[in-house]
Write a protein that holds these residues in place. Structure first.
Motif, PDB file in Angstrom:
ATOM      1  N   ARG A 133       0.852  -1.188   0.000  1.00 56.27           N
ATOM      2  CA  ARG A 133       0.000   0.000   0.000  1.00 56.27           C
ATOM      3  C   ARG A 133       0.883   1.231   0.000  1.00 56.27           C
ATOM      4  N   ILE A 134       0.621   2.128  -0.929  1.00 62.44           N
ATOM      5  CA  ILE A 134       1.371   3.378  -1.017  1.00 62.44           C
ATOM      6  C   ILE A 134       0.371   4.519  -1.021  1.00 62.44           C
ATOM      7  N   LEU A 135       0.580   5.478  -0.141  1.00 60.64           N
ATOM      8  CA  LEU A 135      -0.268   6.665  -0.081  1.00 60.64           C
ATOM      9  C   LEU A 135       0.549   7.861  -0.571  1.00 60.64           C
ATOM     10  N   TYR A 136       0.153   8.402  -1.712  1.00 66.18           N
ATOM     11  CA  TYR A 136       0.800   9.592  -2.259  1.00 66.18           C
ATOM     12  C   TYR A 136       0.132  10.823  -1.653  1.00 66.18           C
ATOM     13  N   THR A 137       0.969  11.694  -1.126  1.00 70.45           N
ATOM     14  CA  THR A 137       0.478  12.900  -0.472  1.00 70.45           C
ATOM     15  C   THR A 137       1.298  14.097  -0.931  1.00 70.45           C
ATOM     16  N   LEU A 138       1.028  15.240  -0.374  1.00 73.35           N
ATOM     17  CA  LEU A 138       1.634  16.487  -0.838  1.00 73.35           C
ATOM     18  C   LEU A 138       2.581  17.026   0.233  1.00 73.35           C
ATOM     19  N   SER A 139       3.726  17.528  -0.216  1.00 67.79           N
ATOM     20  CA  SER A 139       4.659  18.150   0.720  1.00 67.79           C
ATOM     21  C   SER A 139       5.323  19.337   0.056  1.00 67.79           C
ATOM     22  N   GLY A 140       6.029  20.115   0.876  1.00 65.33           N
ATOM     23  CA  GLY A 140       6.824  21.216   0.366  1.00 65.33           C
ATOM     24  C   GLY A 140       8.263  20.784   0.185  1.00 65.33           C
ATOM     25  N   ALA A 141       9.172  21.711   0.402  1.00 58.46           N
ATOM     26  CA  ALA A 141      10.587  21.401   0.254  1.00 58.46           C
ATOM     27  C   ALA A 141      11.031  20.336   1.256  1.00 58.46           C
ATOM     28  N   ILE A 143       2.960  15.626  -9.175  1.00 57.40           N
ATOM     29  CA  ILE A 143       1.705  14.862  -9.166  1.00 57.40           C
ATOM     30  C   ILE A 143       1.348  14.303 -10.549  1.00 57.40           C
ATOM     31  N   PRO A 144       1.496  15.069 -11.634  1.00 53.74           N
ATOM     32  CA  PRO A 144       1.074  14.540 -12.940  1.00 53.74           C
ATOM     33  C   PRO A 144       1.847  13.322 -13.429  1.00 53.74           C
ATOM     34  N   VAL A 145       2.988  13.003 -12.807  1.00 55.39           N
ATOM     35  CA  VAL A 145       3.784  11.880 -13.315  1.00 55.39           C
ATOM     36  C   VAL A 145       3.751  10.657 -12.407  1.00 55.39           C
ATOM     37  N   ILE A 146       3.134  10.751 -11.229  1.00 58.11           N
ATOM     38  CA  ILE A 146       3.122   9.581 -10.352  1.00 58.11           C
ATOM     39  C   ILE A 146       2.201   8.506 -10.916  1.00 58.11           C
ATOM     40  N   GLU A 147       2.652   7.249 -10.775  1.00 60.74           N
ATOM     41  CA  GLU A 147       1.884   6.085 -11.235  1.00 60.74           C
ATOM     42  C   GLU A 147       1.398   6.267 -12.675  1.00 60.74           C
ATOM     43  N   ASN A 148       2.323   6.705 -13.547  1.00 63.05           N
ATOM     44  CA  ASN A 148       2.000   6.859 -14.970  1.00 63.05           C
ATOM     45  C   ASN A 148       0.797   7.767 -15.210  1.00 63.05           C
ATOM     46  N   ALA A 187      -1.658   8.695 -13.197  1.00 62.86           N
ATOM     47  CA  ALA A 187      -2.920   8.101 -12.750  1.00 62.86           C
ATOM     48  C   ALA A 187      -3.875   9.117 -12.134  1.00 62.86           C
ATOM     49  N   THR A 188      -3.370  10.292 -11.759  1.00 67.54           N
ATOM     50  CA  THR A 188      -4.223  11.263 -11.072  1.00 67.54           C
ATOM     51  C   THR A 188      -3.709  12.682 -11.308  1.00 67.54           C
ATOM     52  N   LYS A 189      -4.597  13.640 -11.134  1.00 72.39           N
ATOM     53  CA  LYS A 189      -4.213  15.049 -11.193  1.00 72.39           C
ATOM     54  C   LYS A 189      -4.111  15.659  -9.806  1.00 72.39           C
ATOM     55  N   THR A 190      -4.570  14.924  -8.797  1.00 74.41           N
ATOM     56  CA  THR A 190      -4.549  15.411  -7.413  1.00 74.41           C
ATOM     57  C   THR A 190      -4.158  14.277  -6.473  1.00 74.41           C
ATOM     58  N   VAL A 191      -3.789  14.643  -5.262  1.00 74.22           N
ATOM     59  CA  VAL A 191      -3.589  13.653  -4.203  1.00 74.22           C
ATOM     60  C   VAL A 191      -4.671  13.875  -3.145  1.00 74.22           C
ATOM     61  N   ARG A 240      -4.522  -2.131  -7.202  1.00 77.97           N
ATOM     62  CA  ARG A 240      -5.553  -1.121  -7.442  1.00 77.97           C
ATOM     63  C   ARG A 240      -5.020   0.267  -7.132  1.00 77.97           C
ATOM     64  N   LEU A 241      -5.425   1.234  -7.944  1.00 78.50           N
ATOM     65  CA  LEU A 241      -5.112   2.638  -7.715  1.00 78.50           C
ATOM     66  C   LEU A 241      -6.423   3.385  -7.496  1.00 78.50           C
ATOM     67  N   ILE A 242      -6.533   4.081  -6.354  1.00 79.66           N
ATOM     68  CA  ILE A 242      -7.774   4.785  -6.033  1.00 79.66           C
ATOM     69  C   ILE A 242      -7.451   6.245  -5.720  1.00 79.66           C
ATOM     70  N   PRO A 243      -7.945   7.178  -6.530  1.00 79.71           N
ATOM     71  CA  PRO A 243      -7.801   8.594  -6.223  1.00 79.71           C
ATOM     72  C   PRO A 243      -9.003   9.086  -5.418  1.00 79.71           C
ATOM     73  N   ASP A 244      -8.855  10.249  -4.763  1.00 81.46           N
ATOM     74  CA  ASP A 244      -9.933  10.929  -4.042  1.00 81.46           C
ATOM     75  C   ASP A 244     -10.150  10.298  -2.667  1.00 81.46           C
ATOM     76  N   SER A 245     -10.081  11.133  -1.638  1.00 86.71           N
ATOM     77  CA  SER A 245     -10.143  10.648  -0.265  1.00 86.71           C
ATOM     78  C   SER A 245     -11.456   9.946   0.071  1.00 86.71           C
ATOM     79  N   PHE A 246     -12.577  10.453  -0.455  1.00 86.10           N
ATOM     80  CA  PHE A 246     -13.855   9.802  -0.135  1.00 86.10           C
ATOM     81  C   PHE A 246     -13.941   8.454  -0.840  1.00 86.10           C
TER      82      PHE A 246
END
Length: 229
Positions: free
Chosen positions: A3-11, A45-50, A52-56, A64-70
């Motif tokens: 299981r991999i959770l892609y999230t957002l970070s700064g520097a 974000i646009p290049v992760i998992e080929n 697969a998503t525009k957002t995290v 399985r790849l699932i975007p969107d928190s809900f």
């Protein structure tokens, strides 16, 4: 299972701050599921998992790849029904939909105006350029002008929490005696502000502040693994 959770970070990649990814992190912990956290910058974000998503967040759960928190919360509920429920039934799902709409249209809409420049300042230079261009296009003005609006929003923010405040005087969590996904939705928004901005969003002695502190302690203090700005 991976299981991999892609999230957002700064520097600083140790300081992931996506409000929606925090919902998912707590949801995975709620279900007792292990995962690997992969923080990325806005321009990655646009290049992760080929692409697969525009957002995290984006969750890889096995193949399985699932975007969107809900959508991720629904996936976890359906895939792992033997583990603690995130919703407590169909009514809980419907309630969580309302809480999500309220959080996004009321709380996050105000918070972004308060913390917009703080988010910009914590990003890598390449992400700062993207963030400035995209957010100034969204708001139709400069980040600095939004910052001026944010001062008024910060003063008005406690009043926006009144529905939550009144309820939390009667129970420990939105979910009742224990948290549900609805709690994680609101927590994610306030955690976003806590991690990115030094501004005092919550005040001591408030039932919302007490609830937020309880949420920070959940799942062996998961929310505290990233310190406040």
């Amino acid at each position: 299972m991976t299981r991999i959770l892609y999230t957002l970070s700064g520097a600083d990649k140790t300081r992931h701050f996506s409000p929606h990814a925090w919902k998912t992190a707590l949801s995975l912990a709620h279900k007792g599921l292990d995962y690997q956290l992969e923080p990325v910058g806005f321009t990655q974000i646009p290049v992760i998992e080929n692409a697969a998503t525009k957002t995290v967040p984006l969750l890889r759960d096995g193949d399985r790849l699932i975007p969107d928190s809900f959508a991720i919360a629904l996936h976890l509920e359906e895939t792992y029904p033997d583990r603690p429920s995130l919703f407590g039934g169909e009514g809980g799902k419907a309630t969580a939909r309302f809480i999500e709409s309220w959080t996004q249209t009321v709380l996050q809409a105000a918070l972004i105006r308060i913390i917009l420049m703080d988010i910009h300042d914590c990003l890598e230079p390449v992400d700062q350029a993207y963030y400035r261009a995209s957010r100034e296009a969204r708001f139709g003005t400069t980040l600095e002008a939004v910052l001026d609006i944010g001062a008024a929003e910060l003063q008005a923010f406690p009043a926006r929490l009144e529905p939550l405040r009144a309820m939390l005087k009667k129970q420990n969590f939105i979910g009742g005696d224990s948290p549900l996904f609805a709690d994680y939705i609101v927590f994610g928004a306030l955690q976003w502000a806590r991690i990115t901005s030094p501004k005092a969003i919550l005040v001591a002695g408030d039932s919302v502040t007490d609830w937020f502190e309880r949420c920070l302690d959940l799942h062996d203090g998961l929310g505290r693994t990233v310190t406040a700005a």
